[in-house]
Motif scaffolding. Structure first.
Motif, mmCIF file in Angstrom:
data_model
loop_
_atom_site.group_PDB
_atom_site.id
_atom_site.type_symbol
_atom_site.label_atom_id
_atom_site.label_comp_id
_atom_site.label_asym_id
_atom_site.label_seq_id
_atom_site.Cartn_x
_atom_site.Cartn_y
_atom_site.Cartn_z
ATOM 1 N N LYS A 297 8.082 5.763 -6.315
ATOM 2 C CA LYS A 297 7.457 4.605 -5.681
ATOM 3 C C LYS A 297 7.596 4.627 -4.160
ATOM 4 O O LYS A 297 7.408 3.607 -3.494
ATOM 5 N N CYS A 298 7.903 5.789 -3.621
ATOM 6 C CA CYS A 298 8.101 5.923 -2.186
ATOM 7 C C CYS A 298 6.841 5.518 -1.414
ATOM 8 O O CYS A 298 5.727 5.899 -1.777
ATOM 9 N N HIS A 299 7.019 4.754 -0.343
ATOM 10 C CA HIS A 299 5.891 4.245 0.423
ATOM 11 C C HIS A 299 5.242 5.322 1.279
ATOM 12 O O HIS A 299 5.933 6.124 1.912
ATOM 13 N N THR A 300 3.930 5.313 1.305
ATOM 14 C CA THR A 300 3.211 5.979 2.385
ATOM 15 C C THR A 300 3.277 5.061 3.600
ATOM 16 O O THR A 300 3.630 3.877 3.488
ATOM 17 N N PHE A 301 2.924 5.589 4.770
ATOM 18 C CA PHE A 301 2.909 4.718 5.943
ATOM 19 C C PHE A 301 1.867 3.622 5.774
ATOM 20 O O PHE A 301 2.088 2.465 6.162
ATOM 21 N N ASP A 302 0.744 3.950 5.166
ATOM 22 C CA ASP A 302 -0.311 2.963 4.923
ATOM 23 C C ASP A 302 0.210 1.809 4.060
ATOM 24 O O ASP A 302 0.009 0.635 4.390
ATOM 25 N N SER A 303 0.883 2.139 2.971
ATOM 26 C CA SER A 303 1.374 1.073 2.091
ATOM 27 C C SER A 303 2.493 0.279 2.749
ATOM 28 O O SER A 303 2.646 -0.920 2.515
ATOM 29 N N TRP A 304 3.290 0.950 3.599
ATOM 30 C CA TRP A 304 4.360 0.241 4.312
ATOM 31 C C TRP A 304 3.780 -0.764 5.302
ATOM 32 O O TRP A 304 4.251 -1.900 5.385
ATOM 33 N N VAL A 305 2.761 -0.378 6.063
ATOM 34 C CA VAL A 305 2.135 -1.301 7.020
ATOM 35 C C VAL A 305 1.522 -2.484 6.281
ATOM 36 O O VAL A 305 1.667 -3.645 6.691
ATOM 37 N N GLN A 306 0.846 -2.196 5.189
ATOM 38 C CA GLN A 306 0.235 -3.270 4.403
ATOM 39 C C GLN A 306 1.291 -4.251 3.910
ATOM 40 O O GLN A 306 1.114 -5.476 3.980
ATOM 41 N N LEU A 307 2.434 -3.723 3.432
ATOM 42 C CA LEU A 307 3.515 -4.557 2.926
ATOM 43 C C LEU A 307 4.127 -5.418 4.024
ATOM 44 O O LEU A 307 4.546 -6.559 3.789
ATOM 45 N N ASN A 308 4.184 -4.870 5.253
ATOM 46 C CA ASN A 308 4.875 -5.535 6.364
ATOM 47 C C ASN A 308 3.916 -6.148 7.385
ATOM 48 O O ASN A 308 4.314 -6.421 8.515
ATOM 49 N N LYS A 309 2.689 -6.396 6.969
ATOM 50 C CA LYS A 309 1.668 -6.890 7.890
ATOM 51 C C LYS A 309 2.088 -8.166 8.605
ATOM 52 O O LYS A 309 2.001 -8.259 9.840
ATOM 53 N N ASP A 310 2.575 -9.142 7.869
ATOM 54 C CA ASP A 310 2.932 -10.425 8.485
ATOM 55 C C ASP A 310 4.099 -10.270 9.456
ATOM 56 O O ASP A 310 4.090 -10.849 10.550
ATOM 57 N N ARG A 311 5.082 -9.498 9.054
ATOM 58 C CA ARG A 311 6.232 -9.269 9.940
ATOM 59 C C ARG A 311 5.795 -8.543 11.222
ATOM 60 O O ARG A 311 6.279 -8.859 12.302
ATOM 61 N N PHE A 312 4.874 -7.627 11.066
ATOM 62 C CA PHE A 312 4.429 -6.863 12.227
ATOM 63 C C PHE A 312 3.653 -7.758 13.191
ATOM 64 O O PHE A 312 3.849 -7.694 14.413
ATOM 65 N N LEU A 313 2.782 -8.579 12.661
ATOM 66 C CA LEU A 313 2.029 -9.495 13.511
ATOM 67 C C LEU A 313 2.949 -10.435 14.272
ATOM 68 O O LEU A 313 2.700 -10.761 15.445
#
Length: 317
Positions: A297-313
């Motif tokens: 279940k290791c994240h790709t960078f794409d899936s990691w950004v999607q998961l952390n979208k709110d935190r990143f914003l």
């Protein structure tokens, strides 16, 4: 706050329900915290989380997750033996950036390894790195070379061991490499990699990889595992940010390692050497397919950004 390194230790007693106790150093840091959380999701493990700040917020969060939090210092050889007594395994991460002293980092790593031998630890996982000396870069990378020395010491110790060599944290884009706003909805990302790809790893996946190793230590005994969830150029990193955070747009602000070395923050020259090393080893520094096989279940960078979208914003406001 108590300064007794054996505070609340119940090592001499069997773990609750016959679980295997794993001692996790650096438990309130990025790697250690990930390891604690992942191990506690598995019913066969109990966790003894070691920190120098057992009364801190991060330590209290681990207590809520049912980790046994203990006060410990890797410079305290006697205290380490007591902390490790009765445990099954140990996850060790040393932190050069805490004191910027490679020799101290090596000494701390050796202290824990010797304490593991005394305690009869069945398997040690060390967050190691390879030696950069002789690789063709212009100067030292102490955080790599110190960990390489500890890795060598562990290999010669007679203990059962595995080394996990981690890639560039995705979470670095929340802090050290946070995109810089240049205009309305325009941001730049500055990482001195040129057109060479960089290996990336989501912090949450580190703990799951470590847990998989502790579940089957014989399979991974004596192995140096080069872990990464993805491999992208910084242009591709920017494209991924833009994809998930539109209308915000991200662009690579290219910088050479020579230019990066001239920046004024402490350690800039050493970090430039590290990125030079990353460039030279961009073809084979880490093993993405192996990592994804170890933890499916290791994240790709794409899936990691999607998961952390709110935190990143929130971070780039």
């Amino acid at each position: 706050m108590s300064t007794n390194p054996t505070q609340n230790i119940t090592a001499s007693m069997p773990s609750p329900g016959g679980k295997k106790t794993i001692v996790v150093f650096g438990a309130t840091g990025t790697q250690g915290g990930s390891v604690v959380r992942a191990l506690l999701q598995n019913p066969i493990f109990a966790v003894r989380a070691v920190t120098r700040h057992p009364d801190g917020v991060a330590a209290q969060e681990l207590k809520k997750l049912k980790a046994e939090v203990v006060n410990g210092d890797m410079d305290d050889e006697q205290g380490l033996r007591k902390i490790l007594a009765g445990a099954y395994g140990c996850f060790l991460v040393t932190n050069y950036y805490e004191h910027m002293d490679m020799n101290r980092e090596i000494r701390q790593g050796k202290n824990v390894i010797e304490a593991c031998k005394t305690a009869g630890i069945k398997h040690v996982i060390y967050s190691g790195l390879e030696r950069t000396e002789g690789s063709g870069i212009d100067g030292p990378v102490y955080t790599f070379d110190g960990k390489a020395a500890v890795e060598d010491y562990l290999e010669a110790s007679g203990l059962s061991w595995t080394s996990t060599r981690i890639a560039f944290y995705c979470e670095n884009f929340f802090s050290y490499f946070l995109p810089r706003k240049t205009a309305e909805n325009k941001y730049t990302v500055t990482v001195p990699m040129g057109k060479k790809p960089i290996y990336l790893m989501a912090a949450c996946d580190i703990g799951h990889c470590v847990t998989e190793i502790f579940k089957d230590p014989i399979k991974y005994k004596g192995k140096k595992l080069n872990l990464a969830g993805d491999k992208l150029t910084i242009d591709q990193v920017c494209a991924t940010f833009t994809k998930h955070l539109m209308p915000k747009q991200f662009q690579y602000s290219a910088i050479t390692v020579e230019e990066y070395a001239k920046m004024t923050f402490p350690g800039a020259e050493e970090m430039s050497n590290m990125f030079h090393y990353f460039q030279l080893k961009s073809d084979d520094l880490r093993d993405v397919p192996m990592t994804r096989k170890l933890w499916t279940k290791c994240h790709t960078f794409d899936s990691w950004v999607q998961l952390n979208k709110d935190r990143f914003l929130q971070s780039i406001k």
